[in-house]
Write a protein that holds these residues in place. Structure first.
Motif, PDB file in Angstrom:
ATOM      1  N   LEU A 101       0.824  -1.203  -0.077  1.00  0.00           N
ATOM      2  CA  LEU A 101       0.136   0.028  -0.185  1.00  0.00           C
ATOM      3  C   LEU A 101       0.886   1.219  -0.189  1.00  0.00           C
ATOM      4  O   LEU A 101       0.495   2.491  -0.539  1.00  0.00           O
ATOM      5  CB  LEU A 101      -1.070  -0.120   1.219  1.00  0.00           C
ATOM      6  CG  LEU A 101      -2.026  -1.109   1.304  1.00  0.00           C
ATOM      7  CD1 LEU A 101      -2.802  -0.814   2.310  1.00  0.00           C
ATOM      8  CD2 LEU A 101      -3.061  -0.962  -0.226  1.00  0.00           C
ATOM      9  N   TYR A 102       1.910   1.242   0.670  1.00  0.00           N
ATOM     10  CA  TYR A 102       2.832   2.297   0.646  1.00  0.00           C
ATOM     11  C   TYR A 102       3.759   2.580  -0.676  1.00  0.00           C
ATOM     12  O   TYR A 102       3.889   3.428  -0.948  1.00  0.00           O
ATOM     13  CB  TYR A 102       3.890   2.257   1.794  1.00  0.00           C
ATOM     14  CG  TYR A 102       3.084   1.963   3.208  1.00  0.00           C
ATOM     15  CD1 TYR A 102       2.436   3.262   3.663  1.00  0.00           C
ATOM     16  CD2 TYR A 102       3.099   1.091   3.911  1.00  0.00           C
ATOM     17  CE1 TYR A 102       1.976   2.944   4.988  1.00  0.00           C
ATOM     18  CE2 TYR A 102       2.475   0.709   5.204  1.00  0.00           C
ATOM     19  CZ  TYR A 102       1.934   1.891   5.655  1.00  0.00           C
ATOM     20  OH  TYR A 102       1.152   1.750   6.941  1.00  0.00           O
TER      21      TYR A 102
ATOM     22  N   GLY B   7       0.979   4.192  -2.861  1.00  0.00           N
ATOM     23  CA  GLY B   7       0.822   5.486  -2.396  1.00  0.00           C
ATOM     24  C   GLY B   7       2.170   6.485  -2.915  1.00  0.00           C
ATOM     25  O   GLY B   7       1.811   7.579  -3.405  1.00  0.00           O
TER      26      GLY B   7
ATOM     27  N   VAL C 276       1.583   6.952  -6.846  1.00  0.00           N
ATOM     28  CA  VAL C 276       0.386   8.071  -7.062  1.00  0.00           C
ATOM     29  C   VAL C 276       1.128   9.341  -6.637  1.00  0.00           C
ATOM     30  O   VAL C 276       0.669  10.315  -7.497  1.00  0.00           O
ATOM     31  CB  VAL C 276      -0.815   7.451  -6.191  1.00  0.00           C
ATOM     32  CG1 VAL C 276      -1.782   8.729  -6.284  1.00  0.00           C
ATOM     33  CG2 VAL C 276      -1.314   6.241  -6.775  1.00  0.00           C
ATOM     34  N   THR C 277       1.632   9.619  -5.330  1.00  0.00           N
ATOM     35  CA  THR C 277       2.147  10.928  -5.116  1.00  0.00           C
ATOM     36  C   THR C 277       3.204  11.517  -5.926  1.00  0.00           C
ATOM     37  O   THR C 277       2.981  12.726  -6.480  1.00  0.00           O
ATOM     38  CB  THR C 277       2.752  10.682  -3.629  1.00  0.00           C
ATOM     39  OG1 THR C 277       1.815  10.327  -2.716  1.00  0.00           O
ATOM     40  CG2 THR C 277       3.269  12.188  -3.235  1.00  0.00           C
TER      41      THR C 277
END
Length: 461
Positions: free
Chosen positions: A133-134, A137, A140-141
């Motif tokens: 998940l990280y 993330g 995406v960031t």
């Protein structure tokens, strides 16, 4: 050359920014994530694998430097191959380079996630959710940042890369006083030939300088600054790698590093680094550096992958929408989003060791073609303006070809199967898109001298 409509690239990156794109990509997941895996393969001789990879990559870096000065266009290796080969060959080059950067992005994202979780553990926090998940993330960031501003992503890359170099400098400074050279005796505990598969695995750590060439049109005075940035980034990276690997093996030992896996450098730091104000233990400092290193590497390949897709779209070898800069943000928005999709899928489904091998294999294949492109361009256009020329031509590009071929032979067969599968998919895409109105391979473009660019004040002639 064919150009689609839309806003032209904005010149917003300095020599320092361009150099940091290369260093940021190379000093990232490769050194933090793959060091332990390389030691697991070749024992203490992993340091030899890193040293030899540095030499091998220098041959191709010199070829990139000459081609970038002679053909100052976005797209890197794809742009050069497009100049001297037929459309199908250029498509294969672009297709594989695009995939290489995207798959490398998943490697860096996964490396970030494992180090971010380790960073939390050091401070006694069990971060919620799985590491993937990280990783998602982070992708995406950085995609959002790159979509909004090239200048912001470039400046951020510079700041983060300088920070991680400083952190690794602290690691080396303390480690040299604690490292035991006896850990390297005997050196070839797994046999001398074990160095070759270790080189194949870690070669991805030396991919990154080529990303500098993908943003050529966005760099100030590119015919002077791009070759300088490429060579500076390689030199700095090789020196940093050799010191870090020497300290890691000399303090934790080959067996300890092999058992540590993806967090090997952070665990090595636990044995000799002191406690620092605010940050805490040496392991915490290295984990902190690993987090930023993998983030900067991920940012660099988001930049590079999108520029390859942009160049292919501009040349009508991918949908034309990929080859346009957004009218408001001044970034190749559609190309960035398309690259992000593959990165996200790879993060979810491809194991990290396979990711490393696959990215290394495609880098090797791409570098073979780039070296040959240099030779072919020299023969076809001997009078082309070349602000930088490869020394000892043709020995240098020939050595680059030979070394890359040999390394490719030591990458496992399963990785080759995956690579061939991606090429088959690319062939299908090429045939499908060539039948569309907005996509169509033209014949080899006419090779012309690029418009002269005045060298920076004080630059060498």
């Amino acid at each position: 050359m064919s150009h689609s409509g839309g806003r032209e690239p904005t010149v917003s990156l300095s020599l320092l920014d361009a150099t940091m794109v290369g260093i940021g990509a190379m000093i990232g997941a490769g050194i933090f994530v793959l060091t332990g895996l390389a030691v697991d393969i070749s024992g203490p001789a992993a340091i030899v694998a890193f040293a030899l990879n540095g030499g091998v990559t220098t041959f191709t870096a010199l070829s990139y430097a000459e081609l970038a000065a002679a053909i100052p266009r976005n797209g890197g290796g794809y742009a050069y191959v497009r100049e001297v080969f037929s459309a199908p060959v250029a498509f294969v080059m672009g297709w594989t380079r695009w995939f290489t950067y995207m798959i490398a992005g998943s490697l860096y994202a996964l490396g970030f996630a494992s180090n971010f979780v380790e960073f939390g553990h050091i401070y006694g926090y069990a971060l919620p959710g799985p590491p993937v998940l990280y990783a998602l993330g982070a992708v995406v960031t950085l995609v959002a940042l790159n979509a909004l501003s090239t200048e912001a992503s470039g400046r951020g890359e510079t700041a983060i890369t300088l920070l991680k170099i400083a952190i690794l400098g602290v690691f080396v400074a303390f480690g040299l006083t604690a490292a035991d050279a006896g850990e390297f005796d005997p050196l070839f505990t797994e046999g001398a030939l074990s160095v070759l598969p270790a080189m194949g695995l870690t070669f991805i750590a030396f991919q990154g300088y080529d990303l500098i060439a993908t943003v050529t049109e966005e760099v100030e005075n590119p015919q002077v600054n791009i070759p300088r940035a490429i060579l500076l980034s390689v030199a700095v990276t090789v020196v940093v790698y050799l010191f870090v690997v020497f300290v890691a093996i000399g303090t934790l030992g080959a067996d300890g590093l092999a058992g540590a896996g993806e967090t090997a450098i952070a665990q090595a730091a636990e044995g000799f680094m002191p406690t620092f104000p605010i940050v805490g233990t040496g392991a915490a400092l290295i984990a902190f550096g690993a987090v930023f290193s993998t983030i900067s590497a991920l940012n660099a390949v988001v930049i590079g992958s999108s520029r390859v897709a942009f160049a292919m779209g501009r040349e009508r070898q991918l949908p034309a929408r990929l080859g346009r800069f957004h009218h408001r943000y001044g970034t190749p928005l559609v190309a960035i989003l398309a690259s992000a999709v593959v990165m996200l899928v790879a993060v979810l489904v491809v194991p990290i060791r396979i990711v490393g091998n696959l990215a290394s294999l495609f880098s090797l294949l791409g570098f073979i073609i780039v070296n040959y492109a240099l030779i072919r361009l020299r023969r076809r256009q001997p009078n082309l303006q070349r602000p930088f020329e490869v020394p000892l031509y043709p020995v240098t590009p020939v050595l680059g070809i030979v070394c890359n071929v040999l390394l490719g032979l030591f990458i496992d067969w399963f990785t080759w199967v995956l690579a061939i599968g991606w090429l088959v998919v690319g062939g299908g895409v090429y045939l499908l898109l060539s039948r569309r109105d907005d996509v169509g391979p033209a014949g080899p473009p006419e090779i012309q001298d690029p418009e002269p660019i005045e060298p920076a004040e004080g630059a060498d002639d």
